[in-house]
Design an enzyme around this catalytic site. Structure first.
Site, PDB file in Angstrom:
ATOM      1  N   HIS A 165      -0.571  25.397  15.051  1.00 11.70           N
ATOM      2  CA  HIS A 165       0.126  24.380  14.272  1.00 11.70           C
ATOM      3  C   HIS A 165       1.630  24.681  14.196  1.00 11.70           C
ATOM      4  O   HIS A 165       2.461  23.833  14.540  1.00 11.70           O
ATOM      5  CB  HIS A 165      -0.480  24.335  12.866  1.00 11.70           C
ATOM      6  CG  HIS A 165       0.162  23.338  11.951  1.00 11.70           C
ATOM      7  ND1 HIS A 165      -0.370  22.091  11.712  1.00 11.70           N
ATOM      8  CD2 HIS A 165       1.304  23.392  11.233  1.00 11.70           C
ATOM      9  CE1 HIS A 165       0.431  21.435  10.884  1.00 11.70           C
ATOM     10  NE2 HIS A 165       1.450  22.193  10.570  1.00 11.70           N
ATOM     11  N   GLU A 166       1.952  25.888  13.762  1.00  9.42           N
ATOM     12  CA  GLU A 166       3.373  26.222  13.570  1.00  9.42           C
ATOM     13  C   GLU A 166       4.116  26.245  14.906  1.00  9.42           C
ATOM     14  O   GLU A 166       5.294  25.885  14.969  1.00  9.42           O
ATOM     15  CB  GLU A 166       3.525  27.550  12.826  1.00  9.42           C
ATOM     16  CG  GLU A 166       2.861  27.604  11.437  1.00  9.42           C
ATOM     17  CD  GLU A 166       3.264  26.456  10.513  1.00  9.42           C
ATOM     18  OE1 GLU A 166       4.336  25.854  10.704  1.00  9.42           O
ATOM     19  OE2 GLU A 166       2.486  26.152   9.584  1.00  9.42           O
TER      20      GLU A 166
ATOM     21  N   GLU B 194       5.364  16.712  12.069  1.00  6.59           N
ATOM     22  CA  GLU B 194       3.952  17.079  11.866  1.00  6.59           C
ATOM     23  C   GLU B 194       3.069  16.560  12.999  1.00  6.59           C
ATOM     24  O   GLU B 194       2.022  17.133  13.296  1.00  6.59           O
ATOM     25  CB  GLU B 194       3.427  16.557  10.529  1.00  6.59           C
ATOM     26  CG  GLU B 194       3.939  17.288   9.304  1.00  6.59           C
ATOM     27  CD  GLU B 194       3.522  18.752   9.230  1.00  6.59           C
ATOM     28  OE1 GLU B 194       2.541  19.147   9.897  1.00  6.59           O
ATOM     29  OE2 GLU B 194       4.213  19.505   8.535  1.00  6.59           O
TER      30      GLU B 194
ATOM     31  N   HIS C 293       5.308  22.803  15.688  1.00  7.04           N
ATOM     32  CA  HIS C 293       6.583  22.518  15.017  1.00  7.04           C
ATOM     33  C   HIS C 293       7.745  23.162  15.774  1.00  7.04           C
ATOM     34  O   HIS C 293       8.780  22.548  16.018  1.00  7.04           O
ATOM     35  CB  HIS C 293       6.587  23.110  13.601  1.00  7.04           C
ATOM     36  CG  HIS C 293       5.843  22.307  12.594  1.00  7.04           C
ATOM     37  ND1 HIS C 293       6.173  21.008  12.292  1.00  7.04           N
ATOM     38  CD2 HIS C 293       4.783  22.609  11.795  1.00  7.04           C
ATOM     39  CE1 HIS C 293       5.360  20.555  11.347  1.00  7.04           C
ATOM     40  NE2 HIS C 293       4.499  21.496  11.025  1.00  7.04           N
TER      41      HIS C 293
HETATM   42 ZN    ZN Z   1       3.049  21.441   9.560  1.00  6.43          ZN
END
Ligand code: ZN
Length: 440
Positions: free
Chosen positions: A260-261, A290, A264
């Protein structure tokens, strides 16, 4: 053209001050000892105030107006001015004193939250949270809104988006998701046993590194550390950092946080280097941000082709632990749907209901309809209604997320916007590239 260059030079100072504050924040969340909190709050307060003063000074306002009057600008320069005008006009309405107070309160809030969460003690967090809500309300009032404070806070993350539209989005999602969750509950449950065995943390870390390296995360322009709450931050496209947290008996916690990170951070690494000291060097929509993290975490990281490809690599990282596992078992473990208490560990189906609850509660806190003392009970009741589960402690309830401790209200809807956008990107990729989900 000269006027535009003048504006760029002035805005570069603002960007540098903000990035310097971001470095201090990263340090606070990753390395800073508890004793540093008072000084760090002052340092951040000063940097934020200086950035705000520079942004809203008469000289910059004049340079902005002069640049807007130039006739020889290209498309990117005109985009720069559109974003600059929006940010400038919003921040010009906010008193410098309030900016500084908010920065200090965020630092206090984070420290109080870490301790309160550890001890599941909402009462110790309530006073600082009350102050943060008050300051956010003052910020919203200063920026201006048509009666709905939340619109002003939402607008910081999603320019032009209104609260009513978000409410409508959640209503549509609820209509589809609630029956779907019930249908899934009637089916025999998938097994997540593969993920829930004691696993070497260093091996989990390596597995995450291998996955995001394959995704394209550039380590020469990034690094990963551990923190209580996983996050990503950027000091420019050349330095986009991520953090994760690991849990020995739950592989998914650290692994999917890393994916997830990295999503980003890869978005930030892709921003134009030449514009890093201005408004075009930052994302305008956190929902779009996101969408990148959720795309890599879910659309890719929980797909069957990913596990067919990646299982042998995890086996290398965790020698001895996953030797008998099949890609199908890993794919199933990654896609267990079960209503749970923790948002960041939620599956794709139930996730948006976690966000919907936070949205409703934020609205209530900001408008004053929900007294702060009622927050823990409102949270627990909301979870019981939305997902049929009830937190036993506030650690698993209203103390689980970091956002409010930093005075971040109006951010949560971005997660669901991101999910919706990620599904659209993936569907589009599927059409354009020919069924990416079936590539083995
Ligand atoms: Zn996030």
């Amino acid at each position: 053209m000269a006027a535009f260059d003048r504006l760029v030079a002035l805005w570069s100072d603002v960007a540098d001050l903000e990035r310097a504050a971001a470095v201090l924040e990263w340090d606070q969340l990753v390395h800073m000892p508890a004793g540093g909190v008072a000084a760090r709050g002052e340092q951040l307060g000063t940097l934020r105030r200086l950035a705000h003063e520079r942004l809203t000074c008469a000289e910059l306002a004049q340079a902005l107006a002069a640049a807007e009057a130039s006739s020889d600008l290209d498309e990117l320069q005109r985009a720069y001015l559109r974003v600059a005008r929006r940010v400038h006009d919003r921040e010009a309405k906010v008193p410098a004193r309030l900016v500084e107070e908010m920065a200090k309160a965020s630092t206090d809030g984070y420290v109080a939250w870490v301790q309160a969460r550890e001890q599941a003690d909402f009462a110790s967090f309530a006073p600082v949270l009350r102050r943060l809500i008050h300051l956010s309300g003052s910020y919203a009032d200063a920026v201006g809104h048509a009666g709905q404070r939340y619109d002003a806070l939402l607008g910081v993350h999603e320019p032009g988006l209104r609260t009513d539209r978000i409410r409508q989005m959640f209503a549509e999602l609820r209509t589809a998701l609630v029956p779907l969750i019930a249908q899934i509950a009637e089916r025999p449950p998938l097994s997540a046993a593969l993920f829930h065995q004691p696993l070497d943390e260093a091996g989990q870390w390596r597995a995450g590194e291998r996955a995001i390296t394959a995704f394209g995360y550039d380590w020469r322009r990034g690094r990963q550390d551990r923190s209580v709450h996983p996050f990503s931050t950027s000091f420019g496209p050349g330095d986009c950092r991520i953090t994760t947290r690991l849990q020995r008996d739950d592989f998914g916690v650290g692994f999917f946080a890393t994916l997830h990170e990295a999503g980003h951070a890869m978005y930030e690494q892709g921003l134009p280097e030449a514009w890093r000291r201005g408004p075009l060097g930052q994302a305008s929509s956190t929902g779009v941000h996101e969408s990148q993290s959720r795309l890599w975490e879910n659309a890719v990281g929980r797909s069957r082709p990913f596990w067919e490809h990646f299982l042998p690599i995890v086996r290398e990282c965790l020698p001895g632990d996953w030797q008998g596992a099949s890609p199908e078992a890993a794919y199933r473990a990654a896609n267990v749907v079960r209503p749970g208490l923790i948002r960041v560990e939620a599956d794709e189906v139930t996730y948006n209901l976690h966000v919907a609850l936070r949205f409703e509660l934020e609205l209530g806190l900001l408008s004053g309809d929900l007294p702060l003392d009622h927050l823990p009970a409102a949270w627990n009741d909301g979870m019981a209604v939305a997902l049929g589960v009830r937190p036993g402690t506030d650690r698993d309830g209203c103390l689980q997320d970091v956002h409010w401790s930093g005075g971040s209200f109006g951010y949560f809807p971005s997660y669901t916007l991101g999910n919706v956008l990620a599904a659209q990107w993936m569907s589009q990729a599927d059409q354009a590239l020919g069924s990416v989900q079936r590539i083995g």
